[in-house]
Scaffold this active site. Structure first.
Site, PDB file in Angstrom:
ATOM      1  CB  SER A  15      -0.975   0.001   1.183  1.00 23.82           C
ATOM      2  OG  SER A  15      -0.290   0.189   2.398  1.00 23.82           O
ATOM      3  CG  ASN A  16       3.733   2.688   2.925  1.00 21.84           C
ATOM      4  OD1 ASN A  16       3.543   3.874   3.157  1.00 21.84           O
ATOM      5  ND2 ASN A  16       3.607   1.746   3.846  1.00 21.84           N
ATOM      6  CG  HIS A 111      10.191   1.950  11.822  1.00 20.66           C
ATOM      7  ND1 HIS A 111      10.493   0.610  11.737  1.00 20.66           N
ATOM      8  CD2 HIS A 111       9.819   2.173  13.110  1.00 20.66           C
ATOM      9  CE1 HIS A 111      10.325   0.046  12.919  1.00 20.66           C
ATOM     10  NE2 HIS A 111       9.913   0.971  13.772  1.00 20.66           N
TER      11      HIS A 111
HETATM   12  C1  GRF Z   1       4.073  -0.465   6.695  1.00 22.16           C
HETATM   13  O1  GRF Z   1       3.481  -0.243   7.934  1.00 22.16           O
HETATM   14  C2  GRF Z   1       5.526  -0.074   6.757  1.00 22.16           C
HETATM   15  O2  GRF Z   1       5.791   1.000   7.579  1.00 22.16           O
HETATM   16  C3  GRF Z   1       6.140  -1.304   7.329  1.00 22.16           C
HETATM   17  O3  GRF Z   1       5.450  -2.372   6.739  1.00 22.16           O
HETATM   18  C4  GRF Z   1       4.154  -1.938   6.356  1.00 22.16           C
HETATM   19  C5  GRF Z   1       4.043  -2.203   4.901  1.00 22.16           C
HETATM   20  O4  GRF Z   1       2.764  -1.979   4.405  1.00 22.16           O
HETATM   21  N1  GRF Z   1       7.570  -1.284   7.196  1.00 22.16           N
HETATM   22  P1  GRF Z   1       2.533  -1.974   2.836  1.00 22.16           P
HETATM   23  O5  GRF Z   1       3.113  -3.277   2.278  1.00 22.16           O
HETATM   24  O6  GRF Z   1       3.202  -0.777   2.265  1.00 22.16           O
HETATM   25  O7  GRF Z   1       1.038  -1.934   2.688  1.00 22.16           O
END
Ligand code: GRF
Length: 209
Positions: A15-16, A111
């Protein structure tokens, strides 16, 4: 100024990565995503990449005899797509030193807490939020930092806070932090893309636009 050509490393849902892709497009950030690499063949991040015509690669250390061959495979992707910047977005592996040396101060990580608290080896996913709740803190947040050889210890570029609310569970807190994550990563990438970041030792100086 050379526009950023980013390689995203992701292990999971992505999702990021997706938020970053959208913001780069919508906000005209002078950057593009040249490739996505995952250590997990089933990662949602690879599906998102394919749906958006971003080059998607499954590259995992276990596919190779040696660490050098693994690094070479990563570097082949960097060369093929002229990658000059790396964004880790939920990548659950340590980045090899050879790759860190190739991109000095040009690898970012996100993070889901306010580093330097609640970071380090083994602190990922819901463990981070469980630890925040167990500590009794009333504030958490998200951190974007430069990746160096130590887990979660590189210079901090941006942080944004969210409240920890009474009755929060790791899931509700994670969801609140994730909303902030989705904004802060693009904000940080914009600063690099506009050449407004200077790293002095362990400090990051951000210049005015
Ligand atoms: C996020 O909370 C990021 O901070 C952590 O892992 C999660 C990944 O989420 N390191 P996504 O795969 O980006 O949805």
């Amino acid at each position: 100024m050379v526009p950023l050509c980013i390689c995203v490393f992701a292990s999971g849902r992505g999702s990021n990565f997706e938020a970053l892709l959208t913001r780069i497009k919508e906000d005209h950030i002078p950057a593009r995503i040249g490739a996505v690499i995952s250590n997990n063949e089933q990662a949602g991040a690879l599906d998102i990449a394919r749906r958006n015509n971003v080059h998607a690669y499954y590259i995992e250390r276990g596919q190779f005899e040696t660490g050098d061959e693994f690094c070479q495979a990563l570097e082949n992707v960097f060369d093929r797509h002229r990658i000059n910047f790396v964004a880790l977005a939920g990548y659950l592996r340590k980045v090899p030193s050879r790759i860190i040396r190739r991109f000095p101060n040009r690898i970012l990580n996100i993070h889901p807490a306010l580093l330097p608290d609640f970071g380090g080896k083994g602190m990922f996913g819901s463990r981070v939020h469980e630890a925040v709740l167990a500590s009794g803190k009333t504030v958490s947040g998200a951190t974007i930092h430069i990746v160096d050889e130590e887990y979660d210890q590189g210079p901090i570029v941006l942080q944004r806070k969210v409240p920890v609310l009474p009755g929060d569970t790791p899931e509700t807190l994670a969801a609140r932090v994730l909303q902030v994550e989705h904004r802060i990563y693009a904000d940080a990438i914009r600063l690099f893309a506009e050449n407004r970041i200077e790293v002095i030792g362990r400090n990051v100086r951000i210049s005015e636009s």
